[in-house]
Design an enzyme around this catalytic site. Structure first.
Site, PDB file in Angstrom:
ATOM      1  N   TYR A  55       0.830  -1.200   0.000  1.00 60.45           N
ATOM      2  CA  TYR A  55       0.000   0.000   0.000  1.00 60.45           C
ATOM      3  C   TYR A  55       0.871   1.259   0.000  1.00 60.45           C
ATOM      4  O   TYR A  55       1.566   1.552   0.973  1.00 60.45           O
ATOM      5  CB  TYR A  55      -0.945   0.009   1.192  1.00 60.45           C
ATOM      6  N   HIS A 121       0.409 -11.944   0.982  1.00 62.35           N
ATOM      7  CA  HIS A 121      -0.578 -11.111   0.294  1.00 62.35           C
ATOM      8  C   HIS A 121      -1.128 -11.785  -0.966  1.00 62.35           C
ATOM      9  O   HIS A 121      -2.319 -11.697  -1.266  1.00 62.35           O
ATOM     10  CB  HIS A 121       0.084  -9.778  -0.061  1.00 62.35           C
ATOM     11  N   ARG A 204     -16.017  -1.956  -2.204  1.00 63.17           N
ATOM     12  CA  ARG A 204     -15.180  -0.842  -2.691  1.00 63.17           C
ATOM     13  C   ARG A 204     -15.973   0.457  -2.804  1.00 63.17           C
ATOM     14  O   ARG A 204     -15.837   1.218  -3.756  1.00 63.17           O
ATOM     15  CB  ARG A 204     -14.533  -1.205  -4.033  1.00 63.17           C
TER      16      ARG A 204
END
Length: 329
Positions: A55, A121, A204
């Site tokens: 991120y 991840h 989202r």
């Protein structure tokens, strides 16, 4: 707030996904605003915070370390490895030597000696998952990680990994319009006594009413490339959202709260980690809605796989993940 178990930890059933403070949905908020939001989250009682080396290519971990590192005892910290930024590009690399380097970099950025829950991840399909998980197990032995998890994997991969080291949690996308975990992982995590951590439980921003047009997304917003947010799929999905909103209105809650209640109703081992850059939504998400079972069933029947227009990922991204997928009609 309802408490649920994630590995050795008891946390609130609603945690905070921190990605949008640095990454993925267009321009991130100003740093001072992100710092205020993170501290406000802890003040409200959020106690399970999720970040990743990917991120902002490390910027999100740095943000957490600088903004709330001094309050480290107040939250269970989750981060991820195996997908990072290299020379400005996203790279999936599950080689043990890469993961063992990444953990030290993450600890430095996060200003901590240990990460409570550390996920792979993405499974790097060029590396046996057992080898990547073996590297994470070595981190546990070294005292750098307390529990390990996987993200965007299938039930079969979860079971392979679990044979190497107990998997505390699987973080996969789960919301009323993304239900792939119901093809295997939802039951497999329950069977293995692992948590299912639902990312994007408000789709989202879709179930927060934040999406109106495919033209609204900034250049760096990943939703621009996602089929469900593109014409003509988005227009069809917005018709469903209006019906979903009507169900929420009748139940006396917001659509986001209905979405979160639906996710948490899917199993006692399910935890949701909505993300937000809005103080209002931060508080709204953490305020549990008392939604009756019949209302949850209405939402469930409305948002069937056949009703949703478009796959959740474009083909190139889909090839990178390991989750079970519904067959397209």
């Amino acid at each position: 707030m309802l408490k649920r178990r994630v590995g050795p930890f008891k946390v609130n059933a609603i945690g905070l996904g921190c990605m949008s403070l640095s990454h993925a949905y267009g321009s991130p908020p100003p740093r001072e605003g992100a710092v205020r939001l993170l501290n406000r989250a802890l003040d409200l009682g959020y106690d399970f915070l999720d970040t990743a080396a990917l991120y902002g290519f490390g910027a999100n971990e740095t943000l957490l370390g600088e903004a709330i590192g001094h309050r480290r005892s107040e939250y269970v910290l989750a981060s991820k490895c195996g997908m990072t930024g290299v020379d400005g590009k996203r790279v999936i690399d599950g080689r043990p030597e890469t993961l063992l380097r990444t953990i030290d970099e993450s600890l430095t950025r996060l200003k901590t000696d240990v990460i409570d829950l550390y996920y792979l991840h993405r499974w790097d399909k060029s590396v046996p998952v057992e080898e990547s998980v073996g590297a994470l197990a070595r981190m546990v032995e070294a005292g750098k990680v307390r529990a390990i998890g996987l993200s965007e994997v299938s039930a079969a991969t979860l079971r392979k990994a679990h044979a190497v080291h107990p998997i505390a949690a699987v973080q996969n996308e789960y919301s009323p319009w993304s239900r792939n975990v119901e093809l295997g992982v939802l039951n497999a995590t329950r069977d293995l006594d692992a948590a299912l951590v639902a990312f994007s439980p408000v789709a989202r921003g879709f179930f927060a009413g934040a999406v109106h047009s495919p033209d609204q997304f900034e250049e760096r917003d990943i939703r621009r490339g996602m089929p469900r947010f593109q014409s003509p799929n988005l227009e069809r999905n917005l018709v469903l959202f209006k019906r979903f909103q009507a169900i929420a209105d009748h139940a006396g809650c917001t659509p986001a709260q209905l979405s979160l209640a639906w996710v948490l109703s899917r199993g006692d081992h399910v935890v949701a980690i909505p993300g937000t850059t809005s103080m209002m939504h931060l508080e709204e998400n953490f305020r549990p809605a008392d939604v009756r079972p019949d209302v949850l069933r209405q939402a469930d029947h409305l948002l069937t796989k056949a009703a949703i227009a478009g796959p959740r990922y474009p083909a190139a991204t889909q090839a990178e993940i390991d989750t079970e997928e519904f067959l397209e009609a």
